[in-house]
Design a protein around this motif. Structure first.
Motif, PDB file in Angstrom:
ATOM      1  N   ASP A 265       4.423  -1.444   2.035  1.00 16.33           N
ATOM      2  CA  ASP A 265       5.042  -0.663   3.115  1.00 16.33           C
ATOM      3  C   ASP A 265       3.995   0.208   3.798  1.00 16.33           C
ATOM      4  O   ASP A 265       3.959   0.329   5.011  1.00 16.33           O
ATOM      5  N   GLU A 266       3.140   0.784   2.966  1.00 14.42           N
ATOM      6  CA  GLU A 266       2.102   1.658   3.519  1.00 14.42           C
ATOM      7  C   GLU A 266       1.190   0.877   4.465  1.00 14.42           C
ATOM      8  O   GLU A 266       0.825   1.366   5.531  1.00 14.42           O
ATOM      9  N   VAL A 267       0.838  -0.336   4.053  1.00 14.55           N
ATOM     10  CA  VAL A 267      -0.032  -1.150   4.908  1.00 14.55           C
ATOM     11  C   VAL A 267       0.645  -1.422   6.250  1.00 14.55           C
ATOM     12  O   VAL A 267       0.034  -1.265   7.311  1.00 14.55           O
ATOM     13  N   VAL A 268       1.921  -1.803   6.154  1.00 14.02           N
ATOM     14  CA  VAL A 268       2.630  -2.124   7.385  1.00 14.02           C
ATOM     15  C   VAL A 268       2.714  -0.896   8.294  1.00 14.02           C
ATOM     16  O   VAL A 268       2.476  -0.983   9.504  1.00 14.02           O
ATOM     17  N   SER A 269       2.967   0.295   7.690  1.00 10.49           N
ATOM     18  CA  SER A 269       3.075   1.455   8.591  1.00 10.49           C
ATOM     19  C   SER A 269       1.702   1.884   9.135  1.00 10.49           C
ATOM     20  O   SER A 269       1.617   2.350  10.268  1.00 10.49           O
ATOM     21  N   LEU A 270       0.649   1.679   8.345  1.00 11.29           N
ATOM     22  CA  LEU A 270      -0.699   1.939   8.892  1.00 11.29           C
ATOM     23  C   LEU A 270      -0.956   1.060  10.115  1.00 11.29           C
ATOM     24  O   LEU A 270      -1.473   1.517  11.142  1.00 11.29           O
ATOM     25  N   LEU A 271      -0.584  -0.220   9.971  1.00 12.94           N
ATOM     26  CA  LEU A 271      -0.790  -1.149  11.091  1.00 12.94           C
ATOM     27  C   LEU A 271       0.049  -0.746  12.303  1.00 12.94           C
ATOM     28  O   LEU A 271      -0.401  -0.854  13.448  1.00 12.94           O
ATOM     29  N   GLU A 272       1.269  -0.256  12.007  1.00 18.77           N
ATOM     30  CA  GLU A 272       2.135   0.200  13.115  1.00 18.77           C
ATOM     31  C   GLU A 272       1.536   1.407  13.819  1.00 18.77           C
ATOM     32  O   GLU A 272       1.442   1.447  15.039  1.00 18.77           O
ATOM     33  N   GLN A 273       1.109   2.384  12.990  1.00 22.93           N
ATOM     34  CA  GLN A 273       0.517   3.600  13.561  1.00 22.93           C
ATOM     35  C   GLN A 273      -0.640   3.275  14.493  1.00 22.93           C
ATOM     36  O   GLN A 273      -0.805   3.876  15.537  1.00 22.93           O
ATOM     37  N   LYS A 274      -1.445   2.316  14.088  1.00 16.82           N
ATOM     38  CA  LYS A 274      -2.612   1.968  14.915  1.00 16.82           C
ATOM     39  C   LYS A 274      -2.251   0.969  16.004  1.00 16.82           C
ATOM     40  O   LYS A 274      -3.134   0.427  16.663  1.00 16.82           O
ATOM     41  N   LYS A 275      -0.949   0.720  16.140  1.00 22.23           N
ATOM     42  CA  LYS A 275      -0.458  -0.192  17.176  1.00 22.23           C
ATOM     43  C   LYS A 275      -1.099  -1.581  17.092  1.00 22.23           C
ATOM     44  O   LYS A 275      -1.410  -2.212  18.097  1.00 22.23           O
ATOM     45  N   LEU A 276      -1.277  -2.030  15.883  1.00 21.64           N
ATOM     46  CA  LEU A 276      -1.912  -3.338  15.707  1.00 21.64           C
ATOM     47  C   LEU A 276      -0.896  -4.464  15.517  1.00 21.64           C
ATOM     48  O   LEU A 276      -1.225  -5.629  15.684  1.00 21.64           O
ATOM     49  N   LEU A 277       0.338  -4.088  15.162  1.00 22.44           N
ATOM     50  CA  LEU A 277       1.340  -5.130  14.916  1.00 22.44           C
ATOM     51  C   LEU A 277       1.941  -5.621  16.221  1.00 22.44           C
ATOM     52  O   LEU A 277       2.282  -4.831  17.098  1.00 22.44           O
ATOM     53  N   GLN A 278       2.063  -6.932  16.317  1.00 25.06           N
ATOM     54  CA  GLN A 278       2.712  -7.516  17.483  1.00 25.06           C
ATOM     55  C   GLN A 278       3.798  -8.452  16.999  1.00 25.06           C
ATOM     56  O   GLN A 278       3.697  -9.030  15.940  1.00 25.06           O
ATOM     57  N   LYS A 299       4.216 -10.236   8.361  1.00 25.22           N
ATOM     58  CA  LYS A 299       5.602 -10.277   7.900  1.00 25.22           C
ATOM     59  C   LYS A 299       6.294 -11.457   8.547  1.00 25.22           C
ATOM     60  O   LYS A 299       6.169 -11.671   9.746  1.00 25.22           O
ATOM     61  N   LYS A 300       7.030 -12.206   7.737  1.00 26.65           N
ATOM     62  CA  LYS A 300       7.734 -13.357   8.292  1.00 26.65           C
ATOM     63  C   LYS A 300       9.028 -12.910   8.970  1.00 26.65           C
ATOM     64  O   LYS A 300       9.443 -11.759   8.863  1.00 26.65           O
ATOM     65  N   THR A 301       9.659 -13.864   9.647  1.00 22.96           N
ATOM     66  CA  THR A 301      10.901 -13.575  10.359  1.00 22.96           C
ATOM     67  C   THR A 301      11.953 -12.931   9.451  1.00 22.96           C
ATOM     68  O   THR A 301      12.639 -11.995   9.833  1.00 22.96           O
ATOM     69  N   ASP A 302      12.026 -13.445   8.198  1.00 24.90           N
ATOM     70  CA  ASP A 302      13.039 -12.896   7.277  1.00 24.90           C
ATOM     71  C   ASP A 302      12.568 -11.619   6.572  1.00 24.90           C
ATOM     72  O   ASP A 302      13.170 -11.162   5.620  1.00 24.90           O
ATOM     73  N   GLY A 303      11.455 -11.061   7.021  1.00 28.28           N
ATOM     74  CA  GLY A 303      10.975  -9.812   6.446  1.00 28.28           C
ATOM     75  C   GLY A 303      10.080 -10.011   5.232  1.00 28.28           C
ATOM     76  O   GLY A 303       9.497  -9.057   4.721  1.00 28.28           O
ATOM     77  N   ALA A 304       9.948 -11.261   4.732  1.00 32.08           N
ATOM     78  CA  ALA A 304       9.114 -11.494   3.550  1.00 32.08           C
ATOM     79  C   ALA A 304       7.644 -11.245   3.892  1.00 32.08           C
ATOM     80  O   ALA A 304       7.187 -11.575   4.983  1.00 32.08           O
ATOM     81  N   THR A 305       6.950 -10.621   2.947  1.00 32.00           N
ATOM     82  CA  THR A 305       5.541 -10.342   3.182  1.00 32.00           C
ATOM     83  C   THR A 305       4.709 -11.532   2.709  1.00 32.00           C
ATOM     84  O   THR A 305       5.195 -12.398   1.999  1.00 32.00           O
ATOM     85  N   LEU A 306       3.451 -11.530   3.092  1.00 39.04           N
ATOM     86  CA  LEU A 306       2.631 -12.708   2.846  1.00 39.04           C
ATOM     87  C   LEU A 306       1.398 -12.393   2.015  1.00 39.04           C
ATOM     88  O   LEU A 306       1.097 -11.244   1.715  1.00 39.04           O
ATOM     89  N   TYR A 307       0.742 -13.484   1.640  1.00 36.77           N
ATOM     90  CA  TYR A 307      -0.476 -13.426   0.840  1.00 36.77           C
ATOM     91  C   TYR A 307      -1.444 -12.365   1.375  1.00 36.77           C
ATOM     92  O   TYR A 307      -1.954 -11.526   0.626  1.00 36.77           O
ATOM     93  N   ILE A 308      -1.680 -12.370   2.681  1.00 36.86           N
ATOM     94  CA  ILE A 308      -2.676 -11.444   3.234  1.00 36.86           C
ATOM     95  C   ILE A 308      -2.185  -9.997   3.194  1.00 36.86           C
ATOM     96  O   ILE A 308      -2.987  -9.071   3.029  1.00 36.86           O
ATOM     97  N   ARG A 310      -0.486  -8.648   0.840  1.00 36.23           N
ATOM     98  CA  ARG A 310      -0.818  -8.204  -0.509  1.00 36.23           C
ATOM     99  C   ARG A 310      -2.315  -7.943  -0.666  1.00 36.23           C
ATOM    100  O   ARG A 310      -2.727  -6.984  -1.302  1.00 36.23           O
ATOM    101  N   ASP A 311      -3.109  -8.817  -0.066  1.00 41.28           N
ATOM    102  CA  ASP A 311      -4.553  -8.609  -0.179  1.00 41.28           C
ATOM    103  C   ASP A 311      -5.011  -7.361   0.568  1.00 41.28           C
ATOM    104  O   ASP A 311      -5.970  -6.703   0.145  1.00 41.28           O
ATOM    105  N   LEU A 312      -4.339  -7.032   1.659  1.00 38.39           N
ATOM    106  CA  LEU A 312      -4.670  -5.782   2.362  1.00 38.39           C
ATOM    107  C   LEU A 312      -4.361  -4.595   1.460  1.00 38.39           C
ATOM    108  O   LEU A 312      -5.180  -3.683   1.299  1.00 38.39           O
ATOM    109  N   ALA A 313      -3.165  -4.625   0.848  1.00 40.70           N
ATOM    110  CA  ALA A 313      -2.783  -3.533  -0.057  1.00 40.70           C
ATOM    111  C   ALA A 313      -3.764  -3.465  -1.233  1.00 40.70           C
ATOM    112  O   ALA A 313      -4.185  -2.373  -1.642  1.00 40.70           O
ATOM    113  N   ALA A 314      -4.159  -4.633  -1.750  1.00 39.32           N
ATOM    114  CA  ALA A 314      -5.072  -4.671  -2.897  1.00 39.32           C
ATOM    115  C   ALA A 314      -6.446  -4.113  -2.523  1.00 39.32           C
ATOM    116  O   ALA A 314      -7.050  -3.354  -3.285  1.00 39.32           O
TER     117      ALA A 314
END
Ligand code: ARG
Length: 566
Positions: A265-278, A299-308, A310-314
């Motif tokens: 979640d933190e990764v996703v919100s960091l990406l949002e804050q920096k306006k990187l998510l499209q 993030k996939k259409t159904d909200g599932a997160t992906l391999y990358i 997890r690697d960003l969080a890691a």
């Protein structure tokens, strides 16, 4: 002692300051054969400056050089060839190795900085593949080489313990599996279900929907899904541990993909804050076109997160936890794009340390030229490979040395060592074919050959017991025969080899070196009666002991043991 320095000094003096030291140093070459000397200085660059033929310049330099520090300095055509003082060199090198023992070759390049190594990382509920074997042994060796150069390695097993495959597995188990069956033979049964799933979903695509639904349940914490997942995970881990024990590999962390479930979640919100998510067709992506890369799917259409994701969080977790100076990922080269994307997204997030992330890729192991595949059921089971290798090693030992004590233990060291060595002697990017008989041979470019050479040197030392070396300064280790020279030069180059291996993340540099040293010592052994009682006996024993010591240390850096007898 830096022997090249001696040559630079001599040239600098002979040229009376007409050429800077750094220019001289860069120009010095290593001749192709030791018959042409130990170092060569080409006179061509001077021809232009002095406007004279290089041959003439070379012979003038040769006549001016102070010969005192060398056996010989000779002009051959446009080159000045330097032959080092063998006796002094031999005495220095052998004393140093005997004094330093296994720390010979240690050097401080890392200033004790942390280096995380993501390695092995097999997928739960599947057997460890040959690809995971490569990652395990390459990662393990890189860790040891890093340690020798004063880095602090942290070995992380990023287990594939999360993802849509668990949906498939649960579905398959529910359809075809029983608890008793899995308990009796977990890995094979789980693999069987998985392979069957992939056969049957071709004709029954509805299986995929069911699998997806199970995975969703797992993500939502459904008790039945979670129970099965935990069970599959612990059974798999047990069987992986057996293999790691055989290989002698340990890890500092088993934080796998599931460990990052609550950290994305933190990764996703960091990406949002920096306006990187499209948004792109319902999915969330990061555009990486300026890096010439495909977009990273976060993030996939159904909200599932992906391999990358997890690697960003890691990656962020590892930076915070270990404050690494380098972060390595020993993963097959088919994932090159993934790691480029990972670095690029981190860069976009403003994380400067993304430059310290290095993907250490490697090639494929094939069999009979064919790619291995879990889905097609074309797997080599690593556990069986290791057992077969031990059996083959034992057979050879029975033939060669039937009276050997601890046969069982030595067969283990030789069999396992052979498999590891075979993997590491190839430059890691090369693909190679796996043929067990080839791997366990005692002759040729194999681990057992190096181990055997080490044991041979040890046996010479045992036979010389009455002449045991003290290692004291008063002992004279001056060898000057041609046969020992190549061995001595190789011994002296060990620390440079270690340095190259760590700079290139390339254990094969050490493996090839050990083969080279073993070969050259065996040649020496064939020419020379080491145990002959004359005034150079002590020096020859010091040579044998040094070779044993450096071979053992080279093998240790590869994660291979060196039995004293075999
Ligand atoms: N489990 C993955 C595989 O078997 C390898 C994971 C590599 N490490 C990572 N951090 N992505 O393909």
């Amino acid at each position: 002692m830096n022997y090249k320095e001696i040559v630079v000094d001599a040239l600098y003096a002979a040229l009376e300051g007409q050429l800077e030291r750094s220019i001289i140093e860069d120009a010095i070459e290593n001749p192709k054969s030791l018959a042409l000397g130990d170092f060569a200085f080409p006179a061509f660059p001077l021809a232009r400056i002095f406007k004279r033929a290089p041959q003439i310049i070379a012979s003038e330099i040769a006549s001016k050089v102070d010969q005192g520090n060398f056996d010989k300095v000779q002009a051959v055509g446009p080159y000045v060839n330097f032959f080092l003082d063998k006796k002094a060199f031999s005495n220095d090198v052998l004393h140093q190795i005997l004094a330093e023992g296994s720390s010979y070759g240690d050097q401080d390049l890392g200033n004790n900085g942390n280096v995380t190594i993501d390695m092995s990382s097999p997928n739960i509920a599947k057997p460890i593949s040959m690809g995971h074997l490569r990652s395990t042994v390459i990662g393990n060796s890189i860790a040891k080489i890093l340690e020798k150069t004063n880095y602090h390695p942290i070995k992380i097993n990023h287990l594939g313990d999360w993802g849509t495959q668990f949906g498939k597995l649960i579905e398959a188990y529910k359809l075809w599996g029983t608890e008793e069956e899995v308990k009796a033979d977990p890995i094979n049964k789980l693999l069987e279900y998985y392979v069957r799933f992939h056969k049957e979903d071709v004709e029954h695509p509805e299986l995929d929907d069911e699998a997806r639904a199970w995975f969703k349940k797992l993500e939502d914490g459904d008790p039945e899904a979670v129970r099965l997942w935990k069970w599959f995970r612990s059974e798999s881990l047990k069987s992986f541990m057996k293999i790691y024990n055989k290989l002698g590999v340990e890890f500092d962390s088993f934080n796998g993909e599931a460990f990052y479930n609550d950290k994305m979640d933190e990764v996703v919100s960091l990406l949002e804050q920096k306006k990187l998510l499209q948004e792109s067709r319902g999915a969330q992506i990061v555009d990486l076109s300026k890096y010439d890369l495909n977009p990273a799917l976060i993030k996939k259409t159904d909200g599932a997160t992906l391999y990358i994701t997890r690697d960003l969080a890691a990656a962020i977790y590892r930076k915070r936890t270990y404050n690494f100076v380098q972060s390595l990922y020993v993963v097959g080269n088919e994932q090159t794009n993934h790691f480029k994307q990972l670095k690029a997204v981190l860069k976009e997030l403003g994380e400067e340390w993304s430059d310290d992330i290095h993907h250490i890729p490697f090639g494929l192991i094939t069999q009979g030229g064919k790619k291995l595949s879990t889905r097609a059921g074309r797997v080599i089971l690593l556990d069986e490979v290791l057992d077969d290798a031990m059996t083959l090693a034992k057979k050879q030992i029975e033939e060669k040395n039937p009276d050997l004590k601890n046969k069982e233990k030595v067969a283990k060291q030789v069999g396992v060592g052979a498999v590891i060595f075979h993997d590491l002697k190839n430059e890691r990017m090369n693909n190679f074919d796996f043929d067990l008989d080839e791997v366990v041979r005692f002759e040729g470019e194999t681990g057992p050959y190096v181990q055997y050479t080490h044991a041979r040197a040890m046996s010479i030392l045992r036979k010389s017991e009455d002449k045991a070396l003290s290692g004291g300064k008063e002992e004279n280790y001056q060898l000057d025969d041609e046969e020992s020279w190549e061995v001595l030069r190789l011994l002296e180059s060990f620390s440079m080899i270690v340095k190259r291996a760590v700079k290139e993340y390339e254990p094969s540099v050490v493996a090839k070196y050990s083969l080279h040293l073993a070969k050259s010592f065996n040649k020496y052994y064939a020419h020379t009666k080491i145990l002959k009682n004359d005034e150079q006996l002590t020096a020859r024993l010091a040579l044998a002991k040094s070779v044993a010591s450096v071979l053992k240390e080279s093998l240790r850096l590869l994660g291979v043991q060196a039995p004293e007898e075999m």
